[in-house]
Design a protein around this motif. Structure first.
Motif, mmCIF file in Angstrom:
data_model
loop_
_atom_site.group_PDB
_atom_site.id
_atom_site.type_symbol
_atom_site.label_atom_id
_atom_site.label_comp_id
_atom_site.label_asym_id
_atom_site.label_seq_id
_atom_site.Cartn_x
_atom_site.Cartn_y
_atom_site.Cartn_z
ATOM 1 N N SER A 182 0.841 -1.186 0.000
ATOM 2 C CA SER A 182 0.000 0.000 0.000
ATOM 3 C C SER A 182 0.876 1.236 0.000
ATOM 4 C CB SER A 182 -0.932 0.015 1.218
ATOM 5 O OG SER A 182 -0.171 0.057 2.414
ATOM 6 N N GLY A 183 0.291 2.376 -0.323
ATOM 7 C CA GLY A 183 1.061 3.604 -0.353
ATOM 8 C C GLY A 183 0.210 4.804 -0.696
ATOM 9 N N THR A 184 0.867 5.874 -1.059
ATOM 10 C CA THR A 184 0.202 7.122 -1.398
ATOM 11 C C THR A 184 0.653 7.570 -2.776
ATOM 12 O OG1 THR A 184 1.959 8.436 -0.382
ATOM 13 C CG2 THR A 184 0.100 7.817 1.024
ATOM 14 N N PHE A 185 -0.096 8.509 -3.334
ATOM 15 C CA PHE A 185 0.347 9.144 -4.575
ATOM 16 C C PHE A 185 -0.098 10.596 -4.580
ATOM 17 C CE2 PHE A 185 -3.821 7.353 -5.569
ATOM 18 C CZ PHE A 185 -4.464 8.339 -6.304
ATOM 19 N N ASP A 186 0.653 11.411 -5.287
ATOM 20 C CA ASP A 186 0.315 12.817 -5.500
ATOM 21 C C ASP A 186 0.152 13.044 -6.987
ATOM 22 O OD1 ASP A 186 0.445 13.821 -2.786
ATOM 23 O OD2 ASP A 186 2.611 13.503 -2.916
ATOM 24 N N ALA A 187 -0.880 13.801 -7.349
ATOM 25 C CA ALA A 187 -1.158 14.109 -8.747
ATOM 26 C C ALA A 187 -1.127 15.621 -8.933
ATOM 27 C CB ALA A 187 -2.515 13.558 -9.153
#
Length: 239
Positions: A182-187
């Protein structure tokens, strides 16, 4: 899976098995026409998920019909998103007083067809995809899912189109264990726009998870009243 990625103010429902068409409203059944069985099953079950999420918000069941660009038409004062892929259906809804928009997407954790990632990825994203370690989440599919998630969050709120090249994504991995990762993302939206409230929207933050052969991505942007009036207005926290 999807509920773990979204704030507690977002009502979530998911299904790993399909339900019968007796749960459809007449208006929904009419939309199916002569659709093939696979389409009928995913259409029916994802709407069952949506009604479970509506119930969690204290709202009665209602038909979920497509609007402009096939974006679901929700009851007044509700924002949300639906998604389906083989073996998984989900819906996530919130009150507009809590969230400006919600976007979710699910994909099988499998490689994209040859040539697809090159058509959707910016150079920095393609480098990240190609740097994947053997046996990790299929980064090309994760990128595709996250870009779909960005579009699902953007369009109902801004009513303008985004192409794959209009948002640059960056990912982080939070945890990897025997059950998945699992993780995060920035757009970063490369052509930011001003919302009807007067607030700028030029970025989103989201979360992702991969397990059970699936990749899910989610974005929840707080209501505009809580955002800055200058660019870079983002927000997404897990339950």
């Amino acid at each position: 899976m999807i509920g773990e990625l979204l704030p507690a103010t977002v009502a979530c429902a998911e299904a790993f098995e399909d339900c019968g068409e007796d749960q459809l409203f007449p208006q929904e059944r009419e939309l199916l026409g002569n659709s093939v069985e696979r389409r009928r099953r995913e259409f029916t079950t994802v709407r069952s998920c949506a009604r479970r999420a509506l119930a969690e918000l204290g709202l009665p069941p209602s038909p979920v019909l497509p609007g402009v660009r096939n974006a679901p038409r929700w009851p007044d004062g509700i924002v949300g998103s639906m998604t389906h892929c083989d073996g998984y259906r989900a819906a996530a809804l919130a009150r507009a007083t809590d969230m400006a928009t919600v976007g979710i997407d699910a994909e099988p954790d499998l490689p994209l067809r040859a040539g697809v990632v090159e058509s959707i990825a910016l150079p920095s994203e393609l480098s990240w995809v190609r740097a994947a370690a053997p046996g990790s989440v299929h980064r090309d599919r994760l990128l595709f899912s996250a870009k779909e998630c960005v579009y699902k969050a953007w369009y109902p709120m801004m009513r303008s189109e985004l192409d794959f090249a209009d948002a640059r994504l960056a990912f982080a991995t939070e945890a990897t264990n025997v059950s998945g990762s699992s993780g995060t993302f920035d757009a970063r939206v490369l052509r930011p726009a001003r919302h009807s409230s007067g607030r700028w929207v030029d970025a989103f933050s989201g979360r992702w998870a991969a397990r059970r052969g699936l990749i899910v991505t989610a974005i929840a942007l707080p209501a505009m009243e809580s955002l800055n009036s200058t660019p870079t207005a983002t927000g997404n926290q897990g339950r």
